[in-house]
Motif scaffolding. Structure first.
Motif, PDB file in Angstrom:
ATOM      1  N   MET A 113      -4.882  -3.972  -1.686  1.00  0.00           N
ATOM      2  CA  MET A 113      -6.129  -4.533  -2.204  1.00  0.00           C
ATOM      3  C   MET A 113      -6.581  -3.813  -3.472  1.00  0.00           C
ATOM      4  O   MET A 113      -7.032  -4.447  -4.434  1.00  0.00           O
ATOM      5  CB  MET A 113      -7.217  -4.482  -1.130  1.00  0.00           C
ATOM      6  N   ILE A 114      -6.482  -2.471  -3.481  1.00  0.00           N
ATOM      7  CA  ILE A 114      -6.853  -1.728  -4.683  1.00  0.00           C
ATOM      8  C   ILE A 114      -5.883  -2.041  -5.815  1.00  0.00           C
ATOM      9  O   ILE A 114      -6.283  -2.212  -6.968  1.00  0.00           O
ATOM     10  CB  ILE A 114      -6.899  -0.216  -4.390  1.00  0.00           C
ATOM     11  N   GLU A 144     -16.603  -8.283  -5.766  1.00  0.00           N
ATOM     12  CA  GLU A 144     -16.273  -9.696  -5.616  1.00  0.00           C
ATOM     13  C   GLU A 144     -14.776  -9.985  -5.701  1.00  0.00           C
ATOM     14  O   GLU A 144     -14.325 -11.049  -5.274  1.00  0.00           O
ATOM     15  CB  GLU A 144     -17.011 -10.519  -6.674  1.00  0.00           C
ATOM     16  N   VAL A 145     -13.984  -9.058  -6.263  1.00  0.00           N
ATOM     17  CA  VAL A 145     -12.551  -9.319  -6.375  1.00  0.00           C
ATOM     18  C   VAL A 145     -11.807  -8.984  -5.085  1.00  0.00           C
ATOM     19  O   VAL A 145     -10.611  -9.263  -4.965  1.00  0.00           O
ATOM     20  CB  VAL A 145     -11.928  -8.541  -7.558  1.00  0.00           C
ATOM     21  N   LEU A 146     -12.479  -8.386  -4.131  1.00  0.00           N
ATOM     22  CA  LEU A 146     -11.850  -8.038  -2.860  1.00  0.00           C
ATOM     23  C   LEU A 146     -11.968  -9.206  -1.884  1.00  0.00           C
ATOM     24  O   LEU A 146     -12.928  -9.986  -1.931  1.00  0.00           O
ATOM     25  CB  LEU A 146     -12.494  -6.782  -2.272  1.00  0.00           C
ATOM     26  N   CYS A 193     -16.784  -0.669  -7.069  1.00  0.00           N
ATOM     27  CA  CYS A 193     -15.823   0.281  -6.514  1.00  0.00           C
ATOM     28  C   CYS A 193     -15.294   1.199  -7.612  1.00  0.00           C
ATOM     29  O   CYS A 193     -15.148   0.783  -8.762  1.00  0.00           O
ATOM     30  CB  CYS A 193     -14.655  -0.459  -5.874  1.00  0.00           C
ATOM     31  N   TYR A 194     -14.995   2.433  -7.222  1.00  0.00           N
ATOM     32  CA  TYR A 194     -14.540   3.466  -8.147  1.00  0.00           C
ATOM     33  C   TYR A 194     -13.415   4.208  -7.444  1.00  0.00           C
ATOM     34  O   TYR A 194     -13.644   5.216  -6.786  1.00  0.00           O
ATOM     35  CB  TYR A 194     -15.712   4.394  -8.470  1.00  0.00           C
ATOM     36  N   ALA A 195     -12.201   3.679  -7.562  1.00  0.00           N
ATOM     37  CA  ALA A 195     -11.091   4.147  -6.734  1.00  0.00           C
ATOM     38  C   ALA A 195     -10.228   5.166  -7.456  1.00  0.00           C
ATOM     39  O   ALA A 195      -9.985   5.064  -8.661  1.00  0.00           O
ATOM     40  CB  ALA A 195     -10.223   2.961  -6.315  1.00  0.00           C
ATOM     41  N   ASN A 226      -5.172  -4.325 -11.162  1.00  0.00           N
ATOM     42  CA  ASN A 226      -4.168  -4.995 -11.985  1.00  0.00           C
ATOM     43  C   ASN A 226      -4.584  -6.445 -12.250  1.00  0.00           C
ATOM     44  O   ASN A 226      -3.864  -7.402 -11.947  1.00  0.00           O
ATOM     45  CB  ASN A 226      -2.799  -4.948 -11.305  1.00  0.00           C
ATOM     46  N   ARG A 227      -5.766  -6.605 -12.788  1.00  0.00           N
ATOM     47  CA  ARG A 227      -6.279  -7.929 -13.117  1.00  0.00           C
ATOM     48  C   ARG A 227      -7.167  -7.812 -14.356  1.00  0.00           C
ATOM     49  O   ARG A 227      -7.659  -6.723 -14.666  1.00  0.00           O
ATOM     50  CB  ARG A 227      -7.075  -8.531 -11.958  1.00  0.00           C
TER      51      ARG A 227
END
Length: 285
Positions: A38-39, A77-79, A24-26, A44-45
């Motif tokens: 979610m973003i 995978e973090v979502l 993802c590229y938000a 922030n991790r």
């Protein structure tokens, strides 16, 4: 409420839709935990990557627009809700997203088959300060065939043929969503539709609710505007009702944009795509 295949770059083939980019590229400008949880959690991790984001005492300041085009990169995978295969079946709803800086396009509208092909060929959106260098404050309309001209190896008319084939075979509802401005032009009184309203409109399109509401053609653009949508104020659905500069200014702005469509779509594809597709586009009044 749905599984995510990917952030960007999708295809539609004989087996269904699929993602071929990954990750993802938000955009991060004015990111908030309340608006995009979610973003927010994803960037922030540890091991996420942020670019152009100002830092204050080790904490990212997402409201600082000193440097343009702030972005965050993170793996799918973090979502919490993803489809690891990046694949799905055939869509029941196809959504075209555009950022209309003129503020004249409805926030959501339904497209006929010919209109869907026209807007697909047009790939209309706007370049605005914050994502493009050197634009200043005045946005510029842009047309990118098939919403991705740099990546298309064939003539756009070939992709329109394929798209028509899939529309006729699978009969999805096709909608155009304007997540740009309503109520006026960008920087001149216009503002983006509330994100809760955009989500409600998207949910109505995905559930099929917009198949069962009254629709009226937009006088200039021809797209079919819903007269109602669950959880959305009726005045938001018709940009003319919330236009702050008055009806005459609204009409002048639509005619200017229609002229851009005629130049960048109708003139470009005259003789290479069927006449009924070109006739389904915006019209001067």
């Amino acid at each position: 409420s749905r599984l995510l295949l990917g952030d960007d770059e999708h295809g539609w083939g004989p087996q269904g839709v699929f993602n071929f980019e990954g990750g993802c590229y938000a955009k991060l400008i004015r990111l908030s935990q309340a608006g995009e949880p979610m973003i927010w959690d994803a960037v922030n991790r540890p091991l996420s990557i942020m670019e152009n984001v100002a830092m204050e005492h080790g904490v990212p300041d997402f409201n600082d627009d000193t440097v343009e085009n702030t972005r965050g990169v993170y793996p799918l995978e973090v979502l919490p809700s993803i489809e690891p295969s990046g694949m799905a079946g055939h869509p029941t709803t196809v959504v075209f997203l555009t950022f209309d800086a003129t503020g004249t396009l409805p926030p959501i509208s339904v497209l006929t088959e010919e209109q869907a092909l026209y807007w697909f060929l047009a790939g209309y959106t706007a370049k605005v300060a914050g994502t493009e260098r050197g634009l200043g404050k005045k946005p510029q309309p842009t047309f990118s065939a098939c919403f991705g001209a740099p990546f298309m190896s064939w003539h756009p008319s070939r992709y329109a043929e394929l798209f028509r084939e899939y529309l006729r075979k699978h009969k999805p509802l096709v909608v155009l969503m304007n997540t740009g401005c309503v109520g006026g032009p960008h920087g001149e009184g216009g503002s983006r539709p509330p994100i809760d309203a955009s989500r409600a409109m998207l949910a109505a399109a995905q559930s099929g609710a917009l198949r069962n509401v009254a629709l009226r053609p937009h006088p200039e653009y021809g797209v079919l505007v819903p007269e109602e949508c669950p959880s959305v104020a009726p005045e938001l659905l018709d940009p003319r009702r919330s236009w702050k500069q008055g009806a005459d200014a609204y009409h002048r702005s639509t005619q200017e944009l229609v002229g851009a469509f005629r130049k960048n779509v109708n003139e470009v594809y005259d003789g290479t795509v069927p006449r009924e597709i070109l006739d389904a586009g915006p019209r001067l009044t």
